[in-house]
Design a protein around this motif. Structure first.
Motif, PDB file in Angstrom:
ATOM      1  N   ALA A  76       0.770  -1.307   0.084  1.00  0.00           N
ATOM      2  CA  ALA A  76      -0.114   0.085   0.005  1.00  0.00           C
ATOM      3  C   ALA A  76       0.949   1.505   0.144  1.00  0.00           C
ATOM      4  CB  ALA A  76      -0.969  -0.162   1.160  1.00  0.00           C
ATOM      5  N   ILE A  77       1.837   1.363   0.887  1.00  0.00           N
ATOM      6  CA  ILE A  77       2.736   2.503   0.913  1.00  0.00           C
ATOM      7  C   ILE A  77       3.225   3.040  -0.338  1.00  0.00           C
ATOM      8  CG2 ILE A  77       4.512   3.497   1.795  1.00  0.00           C
ATOM      9  CD1 ILE A  77       3.602   2.207   4.712  1.00  0.00           C
ATOM     10  N   PRO A  78       3.994   2.072  -1.166  1.00  0.00           N
ATOM     11  CA  PRO A  78       4.719   2.469  -2.302  1.00  0.00           C
ATOM     12  C   PRO A  78       3.605   2.718  -3.422  1.00  0.00           C
ATOM     13  CG  PRO A  78       4.939   0.201  -2.072  1.00  0.00           C
ATOM     14  CD  PRO A  78       4.577   0.622  -0.684  1.00  0.00           C
ATOM     15  N   ALA A  79       2.450   2.220  -3.434  1.00  0.00           N
ATOM     16  CA  ALA A  79       1.189   2.375  -4.217  1.00  0.00           C
ATOM     17  C   ALA A  79       0.658   3.854  -4.101  1.00  0.00           C
ATOM     18  CB  ALA A  79       0.325   1.233  -3.977  1.00  0.00           C
ATOM     19  N   MET A  80       0.583   4.357  -2.678  1.00  0.00           N
ATOM     20  CA  MET A  80       0.035   5.411  -2.216  1.00  0.00           C
ATOM     21  C   MET A  80       1.047   6.724  -2.983  1.00  0.00           C
ATOM     22  SD  MET A  80      -1.147   4.687   1.459  1.00  0.00           S
ATOM     23  CE  MET A  80      -0.805   6.056   2.018  1.00  0.00           C
ATOM     24  N   VAL A  81       2.544   6.527  -2.654  1.00  0.00           N
ATOM     25  CA  VAL A  81       3.373   7.382  -3.273  1.00  0.00           C
ATOM     26  C   VAL A  81       3.480   7.665  -4.725  1.00  0.00           C
ATOM     27  CG1 VAL A  81       5.750   7.844  -3.449  1.00  0.00           C
ATOM     28  CG2 VAL A  81       4.763   7.246  -1.347  1.00  0.00           C
ATOM     29  N   CYS A 134      -4.416   8.465  -1.399  1.00  0.00           N
ATOM     30  CA  CYS A 134      -3.848   8.470   0.288  1.00  0.00           C
ATOM     31  C   CYS A 134      -4.410   7.607   1.336  1.00  0.00           C
ATOM     32  CB  CYS A 134      -4.108  10.003   0.486  1.00  0.00           C
ATOM     33  SG  CYS A 134      -3.311  11.278  -0.579  1.00  0.00           S
ATOM     34  N   GLY A 135      -5.560   6.910   0.772  1.00  0.00           N
ATOM     35  CA  GLY A 135      -6.206   6.291   2.079  1.00  0.00           C
ATOM     36  C   GLY A 135      -6.248   4.642   1.507  1.00  0.00           C
ATOM     37  N   ILE A 136      -5.554   4.333   0.594  1.00  0.00           N
ATOM     38  CA  ILE A 136      -5.079   2.938   0.138  1.00  0.00           C
ATOM     39  C   ILE A 136      -5.063   2.080   1.321  1.00  0.00           C
ATOM     40  CG2 ILE A 136      -3.679   1.213  -1.075  1.00  0.00           C
ATOM     41  CD1 ILE A 136      -3.996   3.164  -3.378  1.00  0.00           C
ATOM     42  N   LEU A 137      -3.882   2.552   2.351  1.00  0.00           N
ATOM     43  CA  LEU A 137      -3.392   1.826   3.355  1.00  0.00           C
ATOM     44  C   LEU A 137      -4.582   1.638   4.230  1.00  0.00           C
ATOM     45  CD1 LEU A 137      -1.074   0.110   4.953  1.00  0.00           C
ATOM     46  CD2 LEU A 137      -0.584   2.455   5.894  1.00  0.00           C
ATOM     47  N   GLY A 138      -5.331   2.757   4.642  1.00  0.00           N
ATOM     48  CA  GLY A 138      -6.395   2.596   5.571  1.00  0.00           C
ATOM     49  C   GLY A 138      -7.467   1.557   4.941  1.00  0.00           C
ATOM     50  N   VAL A 139      -7.825   1.293   3.820  1.00  0.00           N
ATOM     51  CA  VAL A 139      -8.568   0.242   3.329  1.00  0.00           C
ATOM     52  C   VAL A 139      -8.347  -0.985   3.737  1.00  0.00           C
ATOM     53  CG1 VAL A 139      -9.903  -0.497   1.101  1.00  0.00           C
ATOM     54  CG2 VAL A 139      -9.660   1.964   1.451  1.00  0.00           C
ATOM     55  N   GLY A 140      -6.865  -1.414   3.446  1.00  0.00           N
ATOM     56  CA  GLY A 140      -6.470  -2.440   3.327  1.00  0.00           C
ATOM     57  C   GLY A 140      -6.225  -3.027   4.945  1.00  0.00           C
ATOM     58  N   CYS A 182       9.365  -4.016   9.528  1.00  0.00           N
ATOM     59  CA  CYS A 182       8.502  -3.829   8.331  1.00  0.00           C
ATOM     60  C   CYS A 182       8.384  -2.494   7.529  1.00  0.00           C
ATOM     61  CB  CYS A 182       7.449  -4.787   8.039  1.00  0.00           C
ATOM     62  SG  CYS A 182       6.851  -4.851   6.306  1.00  0.00           S
ATOM     63  N   LEU A 183       7.742  -1.512   8.754  1.00  0.00           N
ATOM     64  CA  LEU A 183       7.279  -0.281   8.234  1.00  0.00           C
ATOM     65  C   LEU A 183       8.366   0.440   7.884  1.00  0.00           C
ATOM     66  CD1 LEU A 183       5.061   1.894   8.286  1.00  0.00           C
ATOM     67  CD2 LEU A 183       5.609   2.125  10.644  1.00  0.00           C
ATOM     68  N   TRP A 184       9.413   0.499   8.948  1.00  0.00           N
ATOM     69  CA  TRP A 184      10.816   1.712   8.320  1.00  0.00           C
ATOM     70  C   TRP A 184      11.302   0.951   7.181  1.00  0.00           C
ATOM     71  CZ3 TRP A 184      15.888   0.693   7.660  1.00  0.00           C
ATOM     72  CH2 TRP A 184      16.194  -0.438   8.148  1.00  0.00           C
ATOM     73  N   LYS A 185      11.451  -0.231   6.919  1.00  0.00           N
ATOM     74  CA  LYS A 185      11.963  -0.686   5.664  1.00  0.00           C
ATOM     75  C   LYS A 185      11.088  -0.115   4.521  1.00  0.00           C
ATOM     76  CE  LYS A 185      14.309  -4.425   7.756  1.00  0.00           C
ATOM     77  NZ  LYS A 185      14.510  -6.042   7.885  1.00  0.00           N
ATOM     78  N   THR A 186       9.852  -0.388   4.601  1.00  0.00           N
ATOM     79  CA  THR A 186       8.983   0.084   3.576  1.00  0.00           C
ATOM     80  C   THR A 186       9.152   1.627   3.454  1.00  0.00           C
ATOM     81  OG1 THR A 186       7.350  -1.494   4.157  1.00  0.00           O
ATOM     82  CG2 THR A 186       6.522   0.141   2.872  1.00  0.00           C
ATOM     83  N   LEU A 187       9.092   2.439   4.394  1.00  0.00           N
ATOM     84  CA  LEU A 187       9.177   3.845   4.345  1.00  0.00           C
ATOM     85  C   LEU A 187      10.663   4.073   3.326  1.00  0.00           C
ATOM     86  CD1 LEU A 187       7.757   5.046   7.586  1.00  0.00           C
ATOM     87  CD2 LEU A 187       6.786   5.130   5.428  1.00  0.00           C
ATOM     88  N   VAL A 232      13.128   6.159  -1.793  1.00  0.00           N
ATOM     89  CA  VAL A 232      14.207   5.891  -2.773  1.00  0.00           C
ATOM     90  C   VAL A 232      13.210   5.913  -4.097  1.00  0.00           C
ATOM     91  CG1 VAL A 232      15.769   4.427  -3.795  1.00  0.00           C
ATOM     92  CG2 VAL A 232      15.764   4.971  -1.453  1.00  0.00           C
ATOM     93  N   MET A 233      12.202   5.167  -3.901  1.00  0.00           N
ATOM     94  CA  MET A 233      11.176   4.919  -5.354  1.00  0.00           C
ATOM     95  C   MET A 233      10.793   6.247  -5.612  1.00  0.00           C
ATOM     96  SD  MET A 233       7.441   2.990  -5.811  1.00  0.00           S
ATOM     97  CE  MET A 233       6.804   4.451  -4.929  1.00  0.00           C
ATOM     98  N   ALA A 234      10.380   7.275  -4.722  1.00  0.00           N
ATOM     99  CA  ALA A 234       9.869   8.609  -4.973  1.00  0.00           C
ATOM    100  C   ALA A 234      10.857   9.384  -5.594  1.00  0.00           C
ATOM    101  CB  ALA A 234       9.492   9.061  -3.829  1.00  0.00           C
TER     102      ALA A 234
END
Length: 518
Positions: free
Chosen positions: A319-324, A360-366, A445-450, A455-457
């Protein structure tokens, strides 16, 4: 060691199921997007597209509340009845289908009887021509309410039996029929599209019948209001019914607040379609596959903690990279998907705004889908209901606060904020009350995802500037989008690999082991 071996085996089984369902759901979504692309190119953001969007809701405006409540409680109750024998479990399903069918027919007839009044309440600011067209299309699609109930309950039953492929594929039938209807209509007769939608839902239910029979379910009419499983469903579904009703209230306010401006409800629908590509294909699939396992392991805290934490981490990783990415590239993505035919550059700008806010709400939905199912596994329907009602009330207040400031994008932003809030609250409640969330594992997992998303952004920003994607069209635009996609995903996965992310290694091991076996 035994527990670790069982955990790895369970994860492999779930991962295999997730992979299969994600593939078929992806096929379903691709055909769904083809349907939306054709609709946009044939009808654009016109009164005809608006009327079709509104008319689809009216046959199900009441029934969707009941369907959502029954679907949420069917799996744990069916699992309980199954422990008493297959015959009792099947009798419970037959009874539920019989009573549900009778109730659906009654609701459809009542909706048809008061359709004019419902339409006036639903689209109070619409022009008379639009309202008349909505009513005409809704009359055509009215029987759809019954088949929506039958299709959704059939899907829930098959998922309770760990059969996920047919429910995922059945949506393709709906899409193919609607696509054919749009082609036949040639952008001139929206009535054909309404007829195609009705036929599509009928087919979506019909294709699930053979799979239900293969589970040894042979339907016979049963009408027993004293059946223990039915009583348990009624008790459990009452709070969910309230929550589902509030969901329809929020949808009602979303639709009604933009009904005075032609094209805005269509922009909401199109923007939401793209953002739900991630939540439906990936995040909802995770919750769907995990749900029977959560029910199965409800009396085994360690296994339940492993299942839920695995699901939460997958949500974070996806969700997080998809949101970005969706926020950064909202305009070129909207252009890629919709801009052709009667859907022009101005339509792209409006729809891109709703896409950025919905994303912006994708993570919340999941998180909400996953946490709700975990609570349902405990047969706790009160907490999801209370949190859901709070989220809907917040959504309504934010609608009226943000719409004057941001226009139609404010409506989608209100939805995103309420989704993030409800998902976060449910996760905290599960962590504190049920102790079924592995906090340290999730935070790792959260800090690695962020880090990977950051970097992707940077890669996406640098490449989009270098390629000059703004204003591009044709083959060059498609090539630039392909480069952005491959580079962004590659950068993200590379960072996760460097940080030795556990879930990524697990997925890679699963894929490589399957190739070796082949």
């Amino acid at each position: 060691m035994i527990h670790e071996h069982e955990m790895e085996r369970d994860v492999k089984t779930m991962s295999k199921s997730m992979l299969i369902v994600m593939v078929f759901t992806m096929v379903s979504k691709i055909t769904g997007y083809l349907r939306e692309i054709l609709l946009a190119s044939q009808y654009g953001r016109t009164m005809y597209a608006d009327a079709y969007t509104y008319a689809q809701d009216l046959p199900c405006i009441v029934l969707s509340v009941i369907v959502a409540a029954v679907s949420a409680t069917l799996i744990p109750v069916f699992s309980s009845r199954l422990k008493e024998g297959q015959e009792k479990a099947n009798r419970f399903i037959c009874n539920l289908l019989t009573i549900g069918t009778l109730l659906s027919v009654a609701v459809v007839l009542l909706t048809l009887l008061f359709l004019d009044e419902f339409a006036t309440l639903y689209i109070p600011d619409a022009e008379e021509e639009v309202r008349a067209l909505v009513i005409r299309l809704a009359r055509i699609m009215m029987p759809m309410g019954l088949f929506v109930f039958l299709a959704r309950i059939s899907s829930a039953y098959l998922q309770a039996n760990f059969r996920f492929t047919v429910p995922a594929l059945s949506a393709c039938c709906l899409n193919f029929v609607v696509i054919a209807a749009i082609v036949v209509s040639r952008g001139e007769n929206i009535t054909y599209v309404a007829l195609g939608t009705l036929l599509g839902w009928m087919l979506q239910f019909a294709v699930q019948i053979p799979s239900m029979r293969r589970t040894n379910l042979h339907y016979r009419p049963v009408l027993d209001f004293r059946e223990p499983g039915l009583r348990e469903v009624l008790v459990l579904m009452l709070p969910v019914l309230v929550s589902s009703a509030f969901d329809q209230v929020y949808l009602f306010f979303d639709r009604s607040i933009v009904s005075g401006v032609v094209g805005e409800v269509t922009a909401l629908s199109y923007g939401n379609r793209i953002s739900t590509m991630v939540s439906s294909v990936l995040l909802t699939t995770i919750a769907t596959i995990l749900y029977p396992n959560l029910v199965k392991h409800v009396d085994e805290p360690n296994k339940l903690r492993d299942d839920l934490s695995f699901g939460v981490n997958l949500n974070l990783l996806i969700a997080i990279p998809a949101m970005v990415a969706l926020v950064m590239l909202c305009q070129p993505i909207t252009q890629l998907v919709y801009q052709r035919g009667k859907f022009g550059a101005e339509d792209t700008l409006v729809t891109a705004g709703t896409l950025a806010c919905y994303s912006c709400g994708i993570l919340g939905v999941g998180l909400r889908e996953l946490c709700n199912r975990c609570l349902y596994a405990f047969k706790d329907t009160k907490v999801p209901t209370i949190v859901g009602v709070i989220a809907v009330l917040m959504n309504i207040v934010l609608n009226y606060a943000l719409y004057p400031l941001l226009g139609v994008s404010g409506v989608s932003l209100a939805t995103a904020i309420s989704s993030l809030t409800s998902g976060s609250i449910l996760l905290v409640i599960l962590h504190r009350r049920r102790k079924v969330v592995d906090g340290p594992r999730v935070l790792r997992c959260l800090w690695k995802t962020l880090a990977g998303s950051a970097v992707m952004a940077l890669v996406l920003f640098a490449l989009s500037q270098a390629l000059g994607i703004a204003g591009q069209e044709g083959g060059r635009f498609y090539l630039s989008m392909a480069i952005l996609f491959v580079s962004g995903v590659g950068a993200y996965v590379a960072v996760l690999a460097l940080l030795k992310t556990e879930e990524l290694r697990m997925a890679l091991r699963m894929v490589t082991s399957r190739f070796r076996r082949r």
